[in-house]
Design a protein around this motif. Structure first.
Motif, PDB file in Angstrom:
ATOM      1  N   UNK A 303      63.741  -8.155  19.549  1.00 40.59           N
ATOM      2  CA  UNK A 303      63.694  -7.992  18.093  1.00 40.59           C
ATOM      3  C   UNK A 303      62.431  -7.234  17.670  1.00 40.59           C
ATOM      4  N   UNK A 304      62.446  -6.740  16.456  1.00 39.24           N
ATOM      5  CA  UNK A 304      61.265  -6.148  15.836  1.00 39.24           C
ATOM      6  C   UNK A 304      60.989  -6.932  14.556  1.00 39.24           C
ATOM      7  N   UNK A 305      59.681  -7.110  14.238  1.00 41.02           N
ATOM      8  CA  UNK A 305      59.338  -7.950  13.094  1.00 41.02           C
ATOM      9  C   UNK A 305      58.043  -7.457  12.456  1.00 41.02           C
ATOM     10  N   UNK A 306      57.949  -7.628  11.151  1.00 37.05           N
ATOM     11  CA  UNK A 306      56.723  -7.366  10.405  1.00 37.05           C
ATOM     12  C   UNK A 306      56.532  -8.486   9.390  1.00 37.05           C
ATOM     13  N   UNK A 326      62.590  -9.067   9.908  1.00 39.63           N
ATOM     14  CA  UNK A 326      62.915  -8.973  11.335  1.00 39.63           C
ATOM     15  C   UNK A 326      64.356  -8.555  11.518  1.00 39.63           C
ATOM     16  N   UNK A 327      64.611  -7.903  12.630  1.00 39.49           N
ATOM     17  CA  UNK A 327      65.974  -7.491  12.975  1.00 39.49           C
ATOM     18  C   UNK A 327      66.087  -7.340  14.473  1.00 39.49           C
ATOM     19  N   UNK A 367      48.371 -16.273   9.958  1.00 40.21           N
ATOM     20  CA  UNK A 367      49.690 -16.899  10.130  1.00 40.21           C
ATOM     21  C   UNK A 367      50.498 -16.042  11.090  1.00 40.21           C
ATOM     22  N   UNK A 368      51.075 -16.659  12.118  1.00 34.36           N
ATOM     23  CA  UNK A 368      51.874 -15.959  13.127  1.00 34.36           C
ATOM     24  C   UNK A 368      53.328 -16.399  13.022  1.00 34.36           C
ATOM     25  N   UNK A 379      59.687 -11.397  19.424  1.00 30.15           N
ATOM     26  CA  UNK A 379      58.710 -10.506  18.798  1.00 30.15           C
ATOM     27  C   UNK A 379      57.834 -11.354  17.893  1.00 30.15           C
ATOM     28  N   UNK A 380      56.561 -10.937  17.726  1.00 26.04           N
ATOM     29  CA  UNK A 380      55.635 -11.653  16.869  1.00 26.04           C
ATOM     30  C   UNK A 380      55.046 -10.717  15.834  1.00 26.04           C
ATOM     31  N   UNK A 381      54.683 -11.279  14.700  1.00 24.63           N
ATOM     32  CA  UNK A 381      53.939 -10.535  13.697  1.00 24.63           C
ATOM     33  C   UNK A 381      52.983 -11.503  13.015  1.00 24.63           C
TER      34      UNK A 381
END
Length: 524
Positions: A303-306, A326-327, A367-368, A379-381
């Motif tokens: 996944x990708x996340x912001x 995220x997606x 915050x994570x 994925x992390x943001x």
């Protein structure tokens, strides 16, 4: 015009079908027997045996033109029969037929029935002999060698190979019209004909082999997704049952029909081929057809996340909303979890809430958000929230009084006026136990010349009065600091320093109380 065009299309379609599996020419040869009914009163019937051949030219899937040539001879049984009727000679006769006409025939499968209508001529030198014998030998007519002939009937061919068929039976009604010269006799002979033999076929296209085409859906998947494969076949005998089998270079194929499902669990990324095979067990040759189609297992993408915080700055104890965008590039379902470097965070889905209660003020909180798909790829943001420091209250030291030393004989003694000021200060120190006191002693220039360190002695004596003197306040000495300042007056300044405040009077220095001892009021 339209009707003519339609007929042309139909005719061309017939020729196209003929070109696929119908022989252009057939040559049947074999044995034949005719049961002759000569139409005489005494000679009712007899058999003649012979044979011959035929020549068929086909013009479509069913229609052809046939030429039929057969020949027969008399038998010894006929000679004996004529002798019984008073005829003393030997019978030496024969019959030949030459006929032509259309043939309708099925040219597919093993069993190929046909029917025919033939018209032509017959030749024989036998009928005068038969006529004379039937009439007791009194007539001397001669045979009319040529006569009209007509046949209609049908039969069955059994296909043995592409070019050879067995003809076990062909039966026809055979009509001839022989007369006898020199007589008034002209008769119709209603005969029965049987033919059996071999049919040789020539020309025509070879049998079209069966074919198959395969497809898979979908063609691109992630490991574990289902794949369906389908096979379509052509040119198999529609009356036969076709069986199907499947193989795959990856995964497991299940099913024995025209479709199969491929299990793709645990397949590594790459290309894989599914092969389907169709088989006609009843057909000896050209009975199988295979085809293949491919599918691709794609490389899994995480996944990708912001993350973002709203607001980005809060007061101590305040809250902020954490939004996660995220997606999954592969379209997988996602789950969310949250953690924070301080405070507490909670949330579900793509929204979290940060509480800064108990978090230190004046520093950012990180915050994570952790986003995980159903395959364990993550994925992390992060988002930062600043916690404001509380407003700083500037507290300064406070001037709480002055003691003047004007007695020329007792230049450092705490007099009664100073004593009253100090008693008030003592009370405040008792009320505010976290506060402190700074005493700054001063002196004039001419005093310093006469008495060394007089300014320091004045501040030390004030401290002594508050901690050990007759005021009995017994203030903790650590809460009072004795200092001296620049020359200019005969006094001691008192500054109260509240908790959290700083002493801000510049140009002073600390007194070394090990060398300058505090003195009581009575010591002077």
């Amino acid at each position: 015009m339209k009707k003519g065009f339609l007929l042309t299309v139909v005719a061309l379609s017939g020729f196209a079908a003929f070109g696929q599996d119908v022989p252009k020419v057939e040559v049947p040869v074999g044995f034949s027997m005719v049961n002759v009914h000569p139409d005489f009163s005494k000679i009712t019937s007899f058999n003649m045996f012979g044979g011959g051949g035929q020549f068929d030219v086909n013009f479509g899937p069913y229609l052809g033109i046939k030429a039929d040539f057969m020949g027969y001879t008399q038998t010894s049984s006929l000679t004996s029969k004529l002798h019984e009727l008073g005829y003393t000679g030997n019978v030496n006769g024969n019959v030949f037929t030459y006929m032509f006409g259309p043939q309708i025939k099925k040219h597919t499968g093993v069993f190929q029935p046909f029917g025919e209508v033939l018209v032509g001529a017959a030749h024989s030198n036998l009928y005068a002999t038969l006529y004379n014998a039937n009439n007791g030998g009194a007539a001397t007519g001669s045979s009319n060698n040529n006569a009209f002939a007509f046949a209609t009937g049908g039969g069955l061919d059994l296909r043995l190979s592409q070019h050879i068929s067995a003809r076990p039976v062909e039966v026809d009604y055979l009509l001839t019209r022989f007369g006898v010269n020199g007589t008034s006799y002209t008769g119709s002979q209603n005969n029965f004909r049987y033919v059996a033999g071999i049919d040789f076929t020539f020309g025509g296209a070879p049998p079209i082999p069966p074919t198959a085409s395969c497809s898979v859906q979908p063609t691109q998947i992630m490991a574990g997704d289902p794949v369906t494969a389908t096979i379509l076949t052509q040119n198999f005998n529609p009356k036969h049952t076709v069986t199907y089998s499947w193989t795959s270079t990856g995964g497991t194929a299940s099913g024995t029909g025209t479709t199969t499902n491929i299990s793709t669990a645990n397949l590594t990324p790459g290309n894989y081929t599914v092969t389907g095979t169709a088989t006609d067990e009843k057909q000896k040759k050209n009975n199988t057809a295979s085809c293949s189609s491919s599918f691709t297992v794609k490389t899994p993408r995480p996944p990708v996340a912001s993350c973002s915080a709203d607001p980005m700055t809060v007061q101590p104890g305040g809250a902020a909303t954490i939004a996660v965008n995220a997606s999954s590039p592969d379209g997988r379902p996602l789950t969310y979890s949250y953690s924070a470097s301080a405070g507490s965070v909670s949330g579900s889905g793509g929204t979290g809430t940060l509480s800064t209660a108990g978090a230190p003020a004046g520093s950012p909180i990180t915050v994570t958000a952790n986003v995980v798909d159903d395959r364990g790829l993550s994925a992390q943001c992060t988002a930062a929230v600043n916690v404001l420091a509380p407003p700083v209250t500037v507290v300064e030291s406070q001037d709480v009084g002055t003691c003047n030393f004007n007695d020329p004989r007792k230049t450092a003694r705490v007099d009664n006026v100073c004593k009253a000021v100090l008693d008030e200060v003592a009370l405040r120190l008792q009320r505010e136990p976290n506060g402190k006191l700074v005493v700054i002693g001063y002196a004039e220039d001419d005093e310093v010349i006469k008495v060394s360190n007089i300014d320091g002695q004045r501040s030390v004596n004030v401290k002594y009065y508050l901690t050990s003197g007759e005021s009995q306040a017994q203030i903790d000495p650590s809460r009072i600091e004795a200092r001296k300042g620049p020359h200019g007056s005969k006094s001691a300044k008192l500054y109260f320093v509240p908790e959290g405040a700083n002493f801000t009077v510049e140009g002073t220095e600390t007194i070394d109380e090990s060398t300058t001892k505090g003195q009581s009021r009575k010591a002077h």
